[in-house]
Write a protein that holds these residues in place. Sequence first.
Motif: not given
Length: 762
Positions: A66-70, A72-76, A87-90, A317-320
């Motif tokens: 959730l932290w990683m998703a948030v 990425l969302a904030l950066r977006w 975001f695309k790679l994730a 997968a997300v970390l990679l």
Amino acid sequence: MTTSSASRKSTRWALGVAGAVMCAIGLVLLFLLMQATNNRELYERHYAWLFGLNVLVAVALSLVLLWMAVRLALRWKQRKFGSRLLFKLAAIFGLVGVIPGLLIYVVSYQFVSRSIESWFDVKVEGALSAGVNLASVTLETIANDMANSTRTASQQLTQVSDAGAGLVLERIREQLGATDVVLWNDAGVAVASAGTSLLELSPVRPSSQQLRSLRSGLKVMANIEGLDEVAASSTRENIDSVHVKVLALVSNPRLELLAERRFLQASIPLPRALVTNALAVQDANREYQERALARQGLQRMYIGTLTLSLFLAVFGAVLLAVLLGNQLARPLLVLAQGVRDVARGDLTPKIALQSKDELGGLTRSFALMTQQLLDARTAVDKSMIEVKAARTNLQTILDNLTSGVLVLDDRWHVLSINPGATRILRMPMAIYIGRKLEDVPGLSTLADMVREQFDIFLGERGADTGRDRWQQVLELSLDHVSSGQDGEAAQGKTTLVVRGAELPQSRRLIVFDDISEIVSAQRSKAWAEVARRVAHEIKNPLTPIQLSAERLAMKLTDKLELPEQALLNRSVKTIVDQVAAMLRLVNEFRDYARLPAAELQPVDLNALVSDLMQLYGEENVQVPVRAELDGLAPLVAGDAQQLRQVIHNLVQNAQDATLQQAEALGIAPAPVEISTQWIESSKRVRLSICDSGAGFPPHILQRAFEPYVTTKVRGTGLGLAVVKKIADEHGARIDLANRMDNGIVQGAQVSLSFVPVNTEAP
């Protein structure tokens, strides 16, 4: 390395460590799951914390995702450079990990659910339940048989008294195979016993409820005791203690209503084999039920482990995706951050990637450009510091100048001042910054003169006269100074030499000095020379004039009639008196012009004043003199004879002014006050003489120390001039002021401030 790059490196390290920890925990849970499946006791003992650890790991992984998703969302949302690529790679790597994981998860979930359910058979559960019921029925049947046997045996006690019941109880015990037999009366007291109770001081008494049940019509009751305790024990050491306790009512053949009832209690052991088999069936059923109950937990454990595996796959997968995306987007992010830093003015050294591709070269070129900009700005900052230092030095010089400095704009507004201007003009000039010079109280004359001189100067500059400044002497009135310390009023005129020049941006520079003391000294010097010449020229003919007048009187007195003699004597007396007055005036001129140099020695002002006070006793003067001396006043450097003359002149002037004012008002004269005071702040000894006269008129106050300036009808105006000259010889400051009370003049005060021999206070 910048703070942002260090923060990004710390974030990558944190993500790597978190991933490794989560994977390690997942592997440990999988290992413990396999061990728990093969070892039932291990599974039962550690089920709670295994399940809790599974949940904790799942929650931790969920929070990380959730932290990683948030993030990425904030950066977006913030439109940071590279956020779309990340975001695309994730998303790509996340889908690659999630879709196969979900498929495996669904299949495994179905497999685990159905496999565990098939481990438990319904027929086995029914058989075990039937066995438990059979054992229970068997034990109850045996207990009922023993109860009936005890009831039958109790008939033997019907005709037996309490005293003879012992032998009968022993026989009954042998018949029933009981370990203990006790006869109780209606009060619950043991009447007789046989067996193990003989060794007990107080056998266990039947409960009141049991006795009450037997009295109400129940003939016998039996309970199996010890079975639950043995079943709860894992060792089965006390299996022989399981017995049936029977309590039977002993019938009474007598029909009296008050006949006492008795109760027979027998403890009969159960067969060991029967108890063992019953406990075995019970244990088997309990273990089966526990296993059946644990299958839900085992199923949840398997499902939780599978869920954890899915989270691990998604997390990996997300970390990679994040790590690989950072590697790809890092050069672009470095450039974007560097551009933003430069836009904010941050020219600190930037990160230069050492990779050999084009993006790495671009970062190195950008870092070199930033370094060149930093060097240029450093040079500019150094120049600004030097300019600021020069400005500070200039301001320090201006602050310590004795001259006053004013800077005006083209509309004659005051832009800046220095402390010298405040001191010379005797007003807080700082509060008038931003106002026109002509609006400053008391400076309208100065403003008019400055404006006029600048108009002339600027007009002449157009004619190319070569002048770069103008200069003018101005006598400025200081009537705006309303009051001084201790309620004194100081008024007068100040002579200024004013110079002006033009500054860039059409500003005007005004520099002025107070030359009042110089002018006064010049006047005093001129008057001294005049006094010397006048004394020389006048003194010579005065003696012959006096002698000639006296000789005429001596020669002609006897030759004239009485009226003519009286006229002659009056005329001669007038001539002699005027010659004497002129001689006194000449002597004063001589004393003022030829005042000897002061011989400075340590002098005690208090002792000097006390010595002079003997000359001004109340019996000797019309105006009394009162002294107030400060015992802390140190010795001063002075000439005792000249200081005595100064004090005497000032006291005489104060007495004359006080007496004149008292006669004008028709009141008794107030005493003249002479005081000494040690001023700690200025390290000076102040000598003050105060009177209660009419004070000094403004035109006298501003030129009081000049020769021939006086308010007395017969005064020569040399008294204060001599005092001023002596004060200058002693390096003392002399202040002359009117004493004010609510705006009314209450008298005059003359103060002299001397430097002590030792500047430290006593």
